[in-house]
Design a protein around this motif. Structure first.
Motif, PDB file in Angstrom:
ATOM      1  N   PHE A  86       0.884  -0.994  -0.092  1.00  0.00           N
ATOM      2  CA  PHE A  86      -0.009  -0.023   0.021  1.00  0.00           C
ATOM      3  C   PHE A  86       0.959   1.188  -0.101  1.00  0.00           C
ATOM      4  N   PHE A  87       1.719   1.404   0.894  1.00  0.00           N
ATOM      5  CA  PHE A  87       2.640   2.447   0.943  1.00  0.00           C
ATOM      6  C   PHE A  87       3.470   2.723  -0.350  1.00  0.00           C
ATOM      7  N   ILE A  88       4.072   1.484  -0.921  1.00  0.00           N
ATOM      8  CA  ILE A  88       4.782   1.745  -2.186  1.00  0.00           C
ATOM      9  C   ILE A  88       3.899   2.082  -3.174  1.00  0.00           C
ATOM     10  N   ASN A  89       2.651   1.776  -3.377  1.00  0.00           N
ATOM     11  CA  ASN A  89       1.454   2.284  -4.599  1.00  0.00           C
ATOM     12  C   ASN A  89       1.302   3.594  -4.118  1.00  0.00           C
ATOM     13  N   VAL A  90       1.200   4.140  -2.841  1.00  0.00           N
ATOM     14  CA  VAL A  90       0.818   5.709  -2.702  1.00  0.00           C
ATOM     15  C   VAL A  90       2.047   6.420  -3.006  1.00  0.00           C
ATOM     16  N   VAL A  91       3.494   5.821  -2.764  1.00  0.00           N
ATOM     17  CA  VAL A  91       4.486   6.856  -3.218  1.00  0.00           C
ATOM     18  C   VAL A  91       4.636   6.891  -4.505  1.00  0.00           C
ATOM     19  N   SER A  92       4.386   5.757  -5.322  1.00  0.00           N
ATOM     20  CA  SER A  92       4.611   5.874  -6.726  1.00  0.00           C
ATOM     21  C   SER A  92       3.494   6.792  -7.396  1.00  0.00           C
ATOM     22  N   SER A  93       2.203   6.917  -6.676  1.00  0.00           N
ATOM     23  CA  SER A  93       1.207   7.851  -7.414  1.00  0.00           C
ATOM     24  C   SER A  93       1.385   9.383  -6.898  1.00  0.00           C
ATOM     25  N   LEU A  94       2.330   9.819  -6.167  1.00  0.00           N
ATOM     26  CA  LEU A  94       2.486  11.197  -5.951  1.00  0.00           C
ATOM     27  C   LEU A  94       2.757  11.816  -7.159  1.00  0.00           C
ATOM     28  N   PRO A  95       2.528  13.255  -7.075  1.00  0.00           N
ATOM     29  CA  PRO A  95       2.748  13.926  -8.371  1.00  0.00           C
ATOM     30  C   PRO A  95       3.936  14.590  -8.504  1.00  0.00           C
ATOM     31  N   ASP A  96       4.671  14.874  -7.482  1.00  0.00           N
ATOM     32  CA  ASP A  96       5.909  15.811  -7.749  1.00  0.00           C
ATOM     33  C   ASP A  96       7.109  14.930  -7.795  1.00  0.00           C
ATOM     34  N   VAL A  97       8.410  15.496  -8.112  1.00  0.00           N
ATOM     35  CA  VAL A  97       9.671  14.729  -7.943  1.00  0.00           C
ATOM     36  C   VAL A  97      10.172  14.467  -6.645  1.00  0.00           C
ATOM     37  N   THR A  98       9.616  15.352  -5.882  1.00  0.00           N
ATOM     38  CA  THR A  98      10.095  15.270  -4.220  1.00  0.00           C
ATOM     39  C   THR A  98       8.974  14.989  -3.467  1.00  0.00           C
ATOM     40  N   LEU A  99       9.103  14.417  -2.300  1.00  0.00           N
ATOM     41  CA  LEU A  99       8.243  14.046  -1.390  1.00  0.00           C
ATOM     42  C   LEU A  99       8.678  14.559   0.077  1.00  0.00           C
ATOM     43  N   THR A 100       7.940  14.824   1.006  1.00  0.00           N
ATOM     44  CA  THR A 100       8.305  15.170   2.478  1.00  0.00           C
ATOM     45  C   THR A 100       7.495  13.929   2.977  1.00  0.00           C
ATOM     46  N   PHE A 101       7.805  13.438   4.155  1.00  0.00           N
ATOM     47  CA  PHE A 101       7.598  12.318   4.689  1.00  0.00           C
ATOM     48  C   PHE A 101       7.637  12.798   6.343  1.00  0.00           C
ATOM     49  N   GLU A 102       6.317  12.907   6.918  1.00  0.00           N
ATOM     50  CA  GLU A 102       6.344  13.558   8.373  1.00  0.00           C
ATOM     51  C   GLU A 102       5.512  12.815   9.434  1.00  0.00           C
ATOM     52  N   GLU A 103       5.863  12.338  10.381  1.00  0.00           N
ATOM     53  CA  GLU A 103       4.943  11.584  11.535  1.00  0.00           C
ATOM     54  C   GLU A 103       4.257  12.798  11.998  1.00  0.00           C
ATOM     55  N   ILE A 104       2.971  12.886  11.803  1.00  0.00           N
ATOM     56  CA  ILE A 104       2.077  13.900  12.442  1.00  0.00           C
ATOM     57  C   ILE A 104       1.674  13.766  13.763  1.00  0.00           C
ATOM     58  N   GLU A 105       1.296  12.295  14.001  1.00  0.00           N
ATOM     59  CA  GLU A 105       0.767  11.989  15.129  1.00  0.00           C
ATOM     60  C   GLU A 105       1.772  10.539  15.581  1.00  0.00           C
ATOM     61  N   GLN A 106       1.645  10.202  16.694  1.00  0.00           N
ATOM     62  CA  GLN A 106       2.283   8.838  16.723  1.00  0.00           C
ATOM     63  C   GLN A 106       1.646   7.774  15.719  1.00  0.00           C
ATOM     64  N   TYR A 107       2.505   6.994  14.946  1.00  0.00           N
ATOM     65  CA  TYR A 107       2.062   6.195  14.043  1.00  0.00           C
ATOM     66  C   TYR A 107       1.170   6.706  13.023  1.00  0.00           C
ATOM     67  N   GLN A 108       1.482   7.959  12.627  1.00  0.00           N
ATOM     68  CA  GLN A 108       0.593   8.553  11.537  1.00  0.00           C
ATOM     69  C   GLN A 108       1.316   9.523  10.653  1.00  0.00           C
ATOM     70  N   VAL A 109       1.459   8.836   9.579  1.00  0.00           N
ATOM     71  CA  VAL A 109       2.309   9.606   8.610  1.00  0.00           C
ATOM     72  C   VAL A 109       1.678  10.550   7.513  1.00  0.00           C
ATOM     73  N   LEU A 110       2.242  11.647   7.290  1.00  0.00           N
ATOM     74  CA  LEU A 110       1.708  12.712   6.392  1.00  0.00           C
ATOM     75  C   LEU A 110       2.718  12.829   5.267  1.00  0.00           C
ATOM     76  N   LEU A 111       2.240  12.219   3.873  1.00  0.00           N
ATOM     77  CA  LEU A 111       3.135  12.503   2.819  1.00  0.00           C
ATOM     78  C   LEU A 111       2.783  13.717   2.052  1.00  0.00           C
ATOM     79  N   LYS A 112       3.589  14.684   1.671  1.00  0.00           N
ATOM     80  CA  LYS A 112       2.968  15.758   0.901  1.00  0.00           C
ATOM     81  C   LYS A 112       3.973  15.782  -0.374  1.00  0.00           C
ATOM     82  N   SER A 113       3.288  15.872  -1.416  1.00  0.00           N
ATOM     83  CA  SER A 113       4.226  16.016  -2.796  1.00  0.00           C
ATOM     84  C   SER A 113       3.149  16.893  -3.884  1.00  0.00           C
TER      85      SER A 113
END
Lengths: 378, 378
Positions: B81-108
């Motif tokens: 699931f994670f790999i599919n999500v990463v490959s679907s992201l629109p931009d060339v870079t992504l930021t990976f941020e743990e916003i709550e415990q065990y909860q990750v926000l990917l921005k691209s």
């Protein structure tokens, strides 16, 4: 007792085309065979799954075929097995010879392979289609109509008529093709170059997909013949028969409305990739919907699948007009619709959160229209 | 609370490599996740199916990675699931941020995707391998040994030890790799460039096939570390661990004999295509064998499957010597053996119709030998 020699590559290509009609898991075992009829004029290959039938001819006058017929005759051979054997043969040519009744000897290079066949009398007859004036269609145009509509047909047998695409010719030249699975609809209209007799038929969507694969793009035109329960598409060497679906196709015109409250023009590719991301997350939950928010001229997509995660996405738009709107739908339908659109931009028109919305190419809103039903959420 | 930015394409490549160790249908649910550990030096990705484990590192000093670490930490995310999500992201870079415990926000670009993860404490520990002096191996040589032997290992769990490839180093430099499923055997010998400590291990064939896929050809050398029940193959960024098989590998030397009665040299490609045709017909019957007749200096292949057909084939040979012989065997074994041979010609040596026959490259009979057991027919 058949006897002929032929170029292996040419023979194989014709066999592969014919095989498209043959299902190895057919409930009627004889339909897993290919019918080979050899006359003084050429070879006729026939395959059928009961729904579609393909007849392919190789003429003695076709130079690339290198066909030399010594004795005519006919036989049935197990299709997959026979094609695998032919493609394994070592030499560029092969000779095909019936050495005993229903027993064929294939020779190529130093290989000799004997195969058992069956009597052609066991093969079902394909019902003939005798229509006087065929409709002449441009192959590429027909294939693009199929690509634009057939995906929207139902794949469920609960309402068999919806598994087909409804083709209607009116005024001898106005063609309309429409498919719906009751959640979405896709409709293409066009004016034919040559006038023809009016018709109203429902062709199984699966048959149309095979048709697109069978007729390659170098075949410019197809002749189309109609009968009560069958239709025949014919090129110089290939005849493609398919059964028609019986019953009345629902009236889809009543679904389309001229009025709308909100209109957005998107770039097709960026809307599609946003929906693909939404689908990844929405697909993980039962409801499986994406929420589109059109507020103050901005459009954003939102998915919340509590078990898995969330999507929040601003979508670039070219133009927004009309009222603000929040609407939920299954993103798969929008992805399919956008795949079928060839234009770079797409115009989406909404009436209300509970009424179907339409998609048209932004540069041509007349001839190709798609419709998607929203999902009511609380 | 993890926080980093990275080049999407570089990150994806590392994720795909790590995923090779992860099976989505694992009986231990936690093994369907990927472990992401972020330190000030870089990112460490770990995947495991319990048999093999892959650890992949992305260093902050690797320019192509565009890695910028703001906060270290660690988390488990559902791998596919994670790999599919990463490959679907629109931009060339992504930021990976743990916003709550065990909860990750990917921005691209304008996308924001939130994913739920798990505590790394739930992930099993990979047992460490601490051997002092690693064996240094050329990656291409190792991959070619694997291609030459692993296919001959058994796929059946009735004798687990036979599902592996037996690697033995003796005299600090003589390497022998051998696999057998008791119907056929394949053995490669070679002298290592650098001397090393002797070893005797049985590596699961399936692990070796994954290993070949994980280490690309641009990785020149691998370090190999041994422990009692595990082996580690390591490049600069990838550590590939696999469990070893326990038990005594059977003595395969006793199967090889120096004497033979009949010898034939074939062109590898033409023998293989003759066997592929034979297999098409033999495969249709229960017995499934081809009969090879070596008579008066000519070699021919024969299959008779009464239900389906027959093959009779003269095979071109470069040289025949010794007694006449008629021998039957399963053509699949010969096809597999010929696929593993890189030489254009193959030397086949027979003792009798009931004794195994051997295949060697015609130009090098010393270092690569395969053996196939015939089938007794009446």
């Amino acid at each position: 007792m058949i006897q002929f020699a032929i170029n292996k590559a040419y023979f194989l290509q014709a066999l592969h085309t014919t095989r498209r009609a043959i299902s190895s898991k057919n409930a009627i075992p004889i339909l897993s065979t290919i019918k080979i009829e050899v006359t003084s004029d050429g070879i006729y290959l026939t395959g059928s799954n009961g729904q579609i039938s393909i007849e392919n001819s190789i003429s003695v006058s076709e130079e690339n075929a290198g066909l030399l017929i010594t004795q005519p005759g006919s036989i049935l051979l197990e299709a997959n097995f026979f094609i695998n054997v032919v493609s394994s043969l070592p030499d560029v040519t092969l000779t095909f010879e019936e050495i005993e009744q229903y027993q064929v000897l294939l020779k190529s290079g130093k290989s000799e392979i004997t195969l058992k066949g069956k009597d052609v009398e066991q093969y079902p007859r394909i019902q003939e289609v005798d229509s006087l004036t065929p409709l002449l269609m441009d192959t590429k145009v027909l294939k693009s109509i199929i690509a634009e509509t057939s995906f929207a047909a139902s794949t469920q047998e609960s309402r068999p008529i919806l598994t087909g695409v409804h083709f209607v010719l009116s005024n001898h030249k106005d063609l309309k093709a429409v498919a719906t699975d009751s959640h979405r609809m896709s409709q293409r209209q066009l004016v034919l170059e040559h006038s023809a007799d009016n018709f109203d038929v429902v062709i199984p969507s699966r048959s149309l997909k095979e048709l697109s694969a069978v007729f390659s793009d170098d075949i410019e035109n197809l002749e189309v013949f109609f009968s009560a329960n069958q239709i025949l598409f014919r090129s110089e060497t290939i005849s493609f028969y398919t059964r028609l679906l019986e019953g009345n196709y629902p009236d889809t015109n009543r679904l389309l409305s001229d009025s709308f409250e909100t209109e957005v023009v998107f770039e097709t590719a960026s809307l599609r990739s946003a929906m693909e991301r939404s689908y990844l997350i929405s697909n993980a939950s039962q409801s499986g919907t994406v929420k589109l928010e059109i507020i103050n001229g901005s459009v954003s997509a939102h998915v919340n699948s509590p078990e898995v995660g969330k999507v929040n996405e601003d979508i670039d738009v070219q133009d927004v007009s009309g009222s603000d709107l929040v609407i939920s739908f299954n993103p798969t339908y929008l992805i399919d619709a956008l795949k079928a659109l060839k234009s770079e931009t797409v115009r989406v028109r909404f009436i209300s959160p509970v009424r179907p919305f339409t998609l048209t190419p932004a540069d041509d809103s007349e001839n190709f229209i798609q419709l998607i039903t929203p999902v009511r959420t609380n």
